[in-house]
Scaffold this motif. Structure first.
Motif, short mmCIF file in Angstrom:
data_model
loop_
_atom_site.label_atom_id
_atom_site.label_comp_id
_atom_site.label_asym_id
_atom_site.label_seq_id
_atom_site.Cartn_x
_atom_site.Cartn_y
_atom_site.Cartn_z
N VAL A 288 29.34 8.10 -51.58
CA VAL A 288 29.68 7.44 -52.83
C VAL A 288 29.61 8.46 -53.95
CG1 VAL A 288 27.27 6.72 -53.18
CG2 VAL A 288 29.12 5.53 -54.40
N THR A 289 30.49 8.31 -54.93
CA THR A 289 30.46 9.17 -56.11
C THR A 289 30.80 8.35 -57.34
OG1 THR A 289 31.35 11.21 -57.09
CG2 THR A 289 32.89 9.85 -55.87
N VAL A 290 30.25 8.72 -58.48
CA VAL A 290 30.46 7.99 -59.72
C VAL A 290 31.03 8.94 -60.77
CG1 VAL A 290 29.38 6.69 -61.59
CG2 VAL A 290 28.59 6.37 -59.25
N SER A 291 32.08 8.49 -61.45
CA SER A 291 32.62 9.21 -62.60
C SER A 291 32.25 8.45 -63.85
CB SER A 291 34.14 9.33 -62.49
OG SER A 291 34.68 9.99 -63.61
N MET A 292 31.90 9.16 -64.92
CA MET A 292 31.48 8.48 -66.13
C MET A 292 31.97 9.22 -67.37
SD MET A 292 27.39 9.28 -65.95
CE MET A 292 26.76 10.94 -65.72
N GLU A 293 32.17 8.47 -68.41
CA GLU A 293 32.63 8.99 -69.69
C GLU A 293 31.71 8.48 -70.78
OE1 GLU A 293 33.88 10.89 -72.39
OE2 GLU A 293 35.43 11.10 -70.85
N LEU A 294 31.23 9.38 -71.63
CA LEU A 294 30.28 9.00 -72.66
C LEU A 294 30.88 9.11 -74.06
CD1 LEU A 294 26.85 10.39 -71.44
CD2 LEU A 294 27.67 8.06 -71.45
N CYS A 295 32.13 8.73 -74.20
CA CYS A 295 32.72 8.63 -75.53
C CYS A 295 32.16 7.36 -76.19
CB CYS A 295 34.24 8.58 -75.44
SG CYS A 295 34.86 7.22 -74.43
N ASP A 296 32.68 7.01 -77.36
CA ASP A 296 32.16 5.82 -78.04
C ASP A 296 32.33 4.57 -77.19
OD1 ASP A 296 31.44 7.34 -80.21
OD2 ASP A 296 33.36 7.06 -81.24
N TYR A 297 33.43 4.52 -76.42
CA TYR A 297 33.63 3.43 -75.47
C TYR A 297 33.24 3.95 -74.09
CZ TYR A 297 35.92 -0.31 -72.85
OH TYR A 297 36.19 -1.36 -71.99
N GLN A 298 32.02 3.70 -73.68
CA GLN A 298 31.51 4.27 -72.44
C GLN A 298 32.08 3.54 -71.23
OE1 GLN A 298 27.24 4.38 -72.65
NE2 GLN A 298 27.23 5.69 -74.45
N TRP A 299 32.34 4.32 -70.17
CA TRP A 299 32.85 3.70 -68.95
C TRP A 299 32.44 4.53 -67.74
CZ3 TRP A 299 35.85 7.04 -66.23
CH2 TRP A 299 36.55 8.03 -66.94
N GLU A 300 32.57 3.93 -66.57
CA GLU A 300 32.28 4.60 -65.31
C GLU A 300 33.03 3.88 -64.20
OE1 GLU A 300 28.03 4.29 -64.98
OE2 GLU A 300 28.10 2.17 -65.43
N HIS A 301 33.32 4.61 -63.13
CA HIS A 301 33.87 3.97 -61.94
C HIS A 301 33.35 4.71 -60.71
CE1 HIS A 301 36.97 7.12 -62.62
NE2 HIS A 301 37.09 7.11 -61.30
N ALA A 302 33.30 3.99 -59.60
CA ALA A 302 32.74 4.53 -58.36
C ALA A 302 33.80 4.55 -57.27
CB ALA A 302 31.55 3.69 -57.91
N ILE A 303 33.73 5.57 -56.43
CA ILE A 303 34.58 5.70 -55.25
C ILE A 303 33.68 5.74 -54.02
CG2 ILE A 303 36.27 7.11 -54.04
CD1 ILE A 303 37.38 5.93 -56.57
N PHE A 304 34.01 4.92 -53.02
CA PHE A 304 33.25 4.84 -51.78
C PHE A 304 34.11 5.36 -50.64
CE2 PHE A 304 32.23 1.37 -54.64
CZ PHE A 304 30.86 1.48 -54.78
N VAL A 305 33.56 6.27 -49.84
CA VAL A 305 34.27 6.85 -48.71
C VAL A 305 33.76 6.19 -47.43
CG1 VAL A 305 34.89 8.95 -47.49
CG2 VAL A 305 34.46 9.02 -49.95
N GLN A 306 34.67 5.53 -46.74
CA GLN A 306 34.31 4.82 -45.52
C GLN A 306 34.49 5.72 -44.30
OE1 GLN A 306 36.79 1.44 -44.22
NE2 GLN A 306 34.99 0.15 -44.56
N GLU A 307 33.76 5.43 -43.24
CA GLU A 307 33.97 6.13 -41.98
C GLU A 307 35.43 6.00 -41.57
OE1 GLU A 307 32.50 5.71 -37.32
OE2 GLU A 307 31.36 4.75 -38.93
N GLY A 308 36.06 7.10 -41.25
CA GLY A 308 37.48 7.09 -40.95
C GLY A 308 38.34 7.51 -42.12
N GLY A 309 37.75 7.66 -43.31
CA GLY A 309 38.47 8.20 -44.45
C GLY A 309 39.03 7.19 -45.42
N ASN A 310 38.87 5.88 -45.18
CA ASN A 310 39.34 4.89 -46.15
C ASN A 310 38.54 4.98 -47.43
OD1 ASN A 310 41.28 3.81 -44.39
ND2 ASN A 310 39.78 2.46 -43.44
N LEU A 311 39.21 4.74 -48.55
CA LEU A 311 38.58 4.82 -49.86
C LEU A 311 38.56 3.45 -50.53
CD1 LEU A 311 40.25 8.07 -51.29
CD2 LEU A 311 38.08 7.87 -50.07
N PHE A 312 37.45 3.19 -51.22
CA PHE A 312 37.31 1.97 -52.01
C PHE A 312 36.89 2.35 -53.42
CE2 PHE A 312 36.96 0.60 -47.70
CZ PHE A 312 37.40 -0.72 -47.65
N GLY A 313 37.31 1.58 -54.40
CA GLY A 313 36.98 1.88 -55.77
C GLY A 313 36.45 0.66 -56.50
N TRP A 314 35.66 0.92 -57.52
CA TRP A 314 35.10 -0.15 -58.36
C TRP A 314 34.83 0.41 -59.74
CZ3 TRP A 314 30.40 0.03 -60.88
CH2 TRP A 314 29.97 -1.15 -61.51
#
Length: 357
Positions: A288-314
């Protein structure tokens, strides 16, 4: 001929790729007249052309490349956001400054009186270095205890950061053998070979799943065991005010506060954010990895790597990261038809292009 890319590392300022042979590449983007991406080309980073790189880490405005000999090269900006000087931090050279070319940190490596580094975790304004012997060093801004070095006298006198790497101590008990670390905006996580996780920093948001209350401001200044995680962890990630933990059986747990929703993953509004919430719909996850932005409007999203290489995001999708959903959704691989026909995005190595669509 094509080259096989192992890991990627990206920030708001740069994208890096690492080949199987240990060559570090950087991305150059060619744009169309309508401001869409036409081609992304990868070029070797000339300053490190004769150095074999084992891993690359970047987030916000700085980058760290670890060599196969355990050396560390650092470069980047004082702060990833010129409008946020409060995020300015040292890269380990004893001062806070912009460094445009990769420069070797003098304290790391395999020669005498130096320490070889296994991996680096980069936060917004602090950095963690994991050694092959299972120790951890930290540097950067000290607020909330995220460096894990306690409350040093210099901090009490008004000093705001540590300028060179300093070793983290894990209390009076036998120190855990740390194999991986994650650096969030205001907290840090450390994964031990035993599968246990330790953490420090701000816990007002519940990002640290521990029964330790911390100080009066709910800051934890030295790493403590994350005793609310009842699982053998194999991967983890730290965001702005949240954490993700991947268990050996492939499920994922979430703690803390999400920036865009008061009820992440359907968690009850009255639930303690320190209590791990099992993410529904995710199985066989390896990373799992998380990207984040700390501008005035803060945000983040996560990417999950599944066995076999499938990707999920949130998470945040305002920049087209993925489609709207309150639960993780599968990202389309290049073997699947996109929702709408699109011009293929191509990646090339100095002119040799490979279609990804």
């Amino acid at each position: 001929g094509g080259q096989r890319i192992i890991p990627l590392a990206a920030s708001r300022h740069a994208v890096f790729a690492l080949t199987e042979e240990g060559t570090l590449m950087y991305a150059k983007v060619q744009w169309r007249s309508d401001h869409t991406v036409r081609v992304v080309e990868l070029y070797p980073l000339s300053e490190l052309a004769d150095v074999r790189i084992a891993s690359i880490s970047t987030r916000y405005g700085q980058a760290f490349a670890v060599t196969t000999d355990g050396e560390v090269y650092a470069w980047g900006k004082r702060s990833g956001d010129g409008d946020k000087p409060e995020h300015s931090c040292s890269m380990g050279f004893g001062h806070v400054s912009t460094l445009l070319r990769p420069t070797r940190l003098p304290c790391f490596g395999r020669s005498t009186h130096k320490t070889p580094i296994r991996s680096v975790a980069t936060g917004v304004s602090h950095t963690l270095f994991v050694t092959f012997s299972g120790e951890v060093f930290s540097l950067g801004r000290m607020e909330n205890g995220k460096l894990g070095i306690g409350l040093p006298p210099s901090c009490r006198k008004g000093a705001k950061q540590i300028l060179t790497p300093r070793k983290i101590h894990f209390g009076d008990r036998e120190a855990p053998h740390i194999v991986f670390a994650a650096a969030g905006a205001r907290h840090s996580l450390f994964m031990a070979a035993s599968g246990n996780v330790w953490g420090c920093g701000m816990n007002k948001t519940g990002a640290l799943p521990t029964s330790d209350p911390g100080d009066a401001c709910k800051n934890i200044w030295q790493p403590v065991l994350m005793d609310k995680i009842d699982a053998f962890c194999v991967s983890l990630a730290a965001g702005i005010s949240c954490s993700f933990f991947v268990a050996e059986i492939g499920c994922v747990f979430f703690t803390g506060t999400a920036r865009q929703t008061p009820r992440p993953f359907g968690r009850k509004a009255a639930a303690d954010p320190r209590d791990p919430r099992k993410v529904p719909g995710l199985q066989m996850v390896e990373q799992v990895t998380v990207s984040m932005e700390l501008c005035d409007y803060q945000w983040e999203h996560a990417i999950f790597v599944q066995e076999g290489g499938n990707l999920f995001g949130w998470g945040h999708l305002g920049h087209g990261e993925f489609q709207p959903s309150s639960q993780p959704l599968r990202l389309r691989s290049r073997r699947e038809d996109p929702v709408k026909p699109q011009q293929p995005l191509t990646v090339g190595f100095c002119g040799s292009v490979v279609p990804l669509a």
